[in-house]
Design a protein around this motif. Sequence first.
Motif, short mmCIF file in Angstrom:
data_model
loop_
_atom_site.label_atom_id
_atom_site.label_comp_id
_atom_site.label_asym_id
_atom_site.label_seq_id
_atom_site.Cartn_x
_atom_site.Cartn_y
_atom_site.Cartn_z
N LYS A 133 -2.98 6.45 9.40
CA LYS A 133 -4.01 6.65 8.39
C LYS A 133 -3.42 7.45 7.23
O LYS A 133 -2.45 8.18 7.38
CB LYS A 133 -5.23 7.36 8.98
N GLU A 134 -4.05 7.30 6.10
CA GLU A 134 -3.70 8.10 4.93
C GLU A 134 -4.77 9.15 4.77
O GLU A 134 -5.96 8.85 4.83
CB GLU A 134 -3.62 7.22 3.68
N ARG A 135 -4.35 10.40 4.61
CA ARG A 135 -5.30 11.49 4.42
C ARG A 135 -5.32 11.91 2.97
O ARG A 135 -4.28 12.21 2.37
CB ARG A 135 -4.95 12.68 5.30
N LEU A 136 -6.52 11.94 2.39
CA LEU A 136 -6.74 12.38 1.03
C LEU A 136 -7.48 13.71 1.08
O LEU A 136 -8.47 13.85 1.81
CB LEU A 136 -7.60 11.36 0.27
N LEU A 137 -7.02 14.70 0.33
CA LEU A 137 -7.70 15.99 0.25
C LEU A 137 -8.49 16.04 -1.04
O LEU A 137 -7.93 15.87 -2.14
CB LEU A 137 -6.70 17.14 0.31
#
Length: 151
Positions: free
Chosen positions: A87-91
């Motif tokens: 998964k790609e995590r965006l903050l």
Amino acid sequence: MEIERKFLIADLQLVPTPSDRSLIKQAYLRADSTCAVRIRIRGDKSYLTIKGASSESGMSREEFEYEIPLSDAERMIKMCPNECIIKERLLIPYKGHTWEVDVFHGRHEGLVLAEVELSDESESVDLPLWVGREVTGDPRYYNSYLINHTI
């Protein structure tokens, strides 16, 4: 103690530009209703995480996390009985909190979840317009569930 609320994101285009983004690869050495033991590689760092059972509200549980050498994490992931979650995590900073938006890939393509960590279960949080239905406490949206199932 980890205390968080979790929400579905119906339309990723509504999510603002993140302050940071990273690719995450994770797998589970153990995952059941009492305990989850996770190996996570995030960028050039890796972690061993142990999580206890969720509280009645589903918002909190004990969590122990330790940074481990990347080479160890890569070897441990090979010991895991199930495939990895990618998964790609965006903050996303929003009104005093940093939201973690996870964009899943692979067999969970299309699933997008947002989590916000709280200091206690009674803490109020302003919900951004881009979050959808709350799924806090729904075990179908735990990563430890997703390793064996699709939604």
